[in-house]
Design an enzyme around this catalytic site. Structure first.
Site, short mmCIF file in Angstrom:
data_model
loop_
_atom_site.label_atom_id
_atom_site.label_comp_id
_atom_site.label_asym_id
_atom_site.label_seq_id
_atom_site.Cartn_x
_atom_site.Cartn_y
_atom_site.Cartn_z
N VAL A 1 0.82 -1.22 0.00
CA VAL A 1 0.00 0.00 0.00
C VAL A 1 0.85 1.26 0.00
CG1 VAL A 1 -1.96 -1.12 1.15
CG2 VAL A 1 -0.19 0.00 2.53
N ASN B 1 -6.36 -1.42 6.79
CA ASN B 1 -5.85 -2.18 7.93
C ASN B 1 -4.36 -2.45 7.87
OD1 ASN B 1 -6.11 -4.23 10.24
ND2 ASN B 1 -5.35 -5.50 8.55
N SER C 1 -5.21 3.03 16.44
CA SER C 1 -4.76 2.34 17.65
C SER C 1 -4.80 3.28 18.83
CB SER C 1 -3.32 1.84 17.44
OG SER C 1 -2.74 1.40 18.65
N TYR D 1 5.09 4.46 15.27
CA TYR D 1 3.76 3.85 15.20
C TYR D 1 2.71 4.77 15.81
CZ TYR D 1 0.22 0.16 15.67
OH TYR D 1 -0.93 -0.60 15.59
N ALA E 1 2.84 8.04 16.12
CA ALA E 1 2.65 9.20 15.25
C ALA E 1 1.79 8.84 14.04
CB ALA E 1 4.00 9.73 14.79
N LYS F 1 -0.44 6.42 13.78
CA LYS F 1 -1.82 6.15 14.16
C LYS F 1 -2.57 7.42 14.57
CE LYS F 1 -1.96 1.77 13.26
NZ LYS F 1 -2.78 1.30 12.12
#
Length: 269
Positions: free
Chosen positions: A77, A103, A161, A174, A176, A178
Site C-alpha cells: 500500500v 488495515n 490504535s 507507530y 505518530a 496512528k
C-alpha cells in the site's frame, strides 16, 4: 442475509443490520490477524471481498477457503502506482467498491533517541501514507460513481490504535502514524460525508495477533493487563465485528468518529 432468529418479538421477520450482501469491500493487510478476520466475517455477511497484502500465498489460501466472491491483489500500500492500479482493476472486476478497510500496518520498535530515519520512515510509509493512498484512490472512485447517480453505500474504515490516542513507549513512529490516521479520518469525513461517503476509524488496544507478540510476552503482559479494566486481551475475530458494523447500515449516521475497542484501556477520552 437474514438474522438467524426467524421471528421478532412482534412476529415480524428480523433483518440483520450488519448485512453486507451486494457490497464489494477492499481490505488491506488481509493475510493474517485483524485483516483476515474482517475479511472472513465480511464474506460471511454477504460481501464480495477484495483482499490485499504482501503475502500472496496466504491471500490465496484464504481465497481458497472462502471459495467465491473474493479477489486477491498482492502488493504494498506504500506504492502509489500499485494502489491506483489495484483499485482500478478491482472496480473493473467487481463493478464498484462500497467499502474500504484500511488495515495494513507494521511495527518497527525503537526508543525515540535511538530510532533511525529508516525505521521511522518504514512505519510512516505503510501505516500513514499507505492509508492515505488507499483512502484517496477508493474515495475518488466513490465520488465518481456517486456523481454518476449511484447511491449505493460508501464507507471507509481506517484502523488506528490507542497508541495514536495516548502515546506509546518505544514506538514513536507507530504512535505518530496512528495519530495521523485519526487526522485523516476527520478531515476526509468533513470533505466527503456530504456526498454520502462515511469515514470512521476503529482503534484497538491489544489484540492477539502476530504483531502484538512482544507486548503480550511475560516481560510486558502484567503491566499492560493492569491497565485493561476487562482484564483480558481481545481476539481478531472479536474485534472484526465492530469493523464490519462500521461498514454496514447499522452505522449509517456515523462519520468522522473514532471507535475504541480496547476493553476499557481508554475511558472517556
Amino acid at each position: 442475509m437474514k438474522s438467524m432468529i426467524p421471528q421478532g418479538v412482534w412476529g415480524v421477520e428480523m433483518i440483520n443490520p450488519m448485512e453486507l450482501t451486494g457490497r464489494n469491500i477492499l481490505i488491506t493487510g488481509a493475510a493474517q490477524g485483524i485483516g483476515e478476520a474482517v475479511a472472513r466475517l465480511a464474506h460471511e455477511l454477504g460481501a464480495h471481498v477484495v483482499l490485499n497484502d504482501l503475502q500472496e500465498d496466504k491471500l490465496q489460501a484464504i481465497a481458497g477457503d472462502l471459495g467465491d466472491r473474493v479477489e486477491v491483489y498482492a502488493g504494498s500500500v506504500s506504492d502509489h502506482g500499485f494502489v491506483q492500479e489495484m483499485v482500478s482493476d478491482a472496480v473493473k472486476r467487481v463493478g464498484a467498491l462500497h467499502g474500504l478497510v484500511n488495515n495494513a500496518g507494521i511495527v518497527r520498535a525503537a526508543m525515540a533517541k535511538n530510532m533511525t530515519p529508516e525505521t521511522w520512515q518504514s512505519v510512516i510509509d505503510i501505516n500513514l501514507t499507505g492509508v492515505f493512498y488507499c483512502l484517496q484512490a477508493v474515495g475518488q472512485h466513490m465520488l465518481e460513481r456517486i456523481e454518476a447517480g449511484d447511491t449505493s453505500p460508501a464507507s471507509i474504515v481506517n484502523i488506528s490504535s490507542d497508541a495514536g490516542r495516548r502515546g506509546t513507549i518505544g514506538q514513536i513512529n507507530y504512535g505518530a502514524a496512528k495519530s495521523g490516521v485519526m487526522g485523516l479520518t476527520m478531515s476526509a469525513a468533513r470533505e466527503w460525508s456530504q456526498f454520502g461517503i462515511r469515514i470512521n476509524s476503529v482503534l484497538f488496544g491489544v489484540v492477539e495477533t502476530p504483531m502484538t507478540e512482544v507486548i503480550r510476552s511475560d516481560k510486558f503482559r502484567d503491566g499492560v493487563m493492569a491497565q485493561v479494566p476487562m482484564k483480558r486481551f481481545s481476539t481478531a475475530a472479536e474485534v472484526s465485528q465492530p469493523v464490519c458494523f462500521m461498514l454496514s447500515e447499522g452505522s449509517s449516521y456515523m462519520t468522522g468518529q473514532h471507535i475504541s475497542v480496547n476493553g476499557g484501556y481508554t475511558i472517556g477520552v
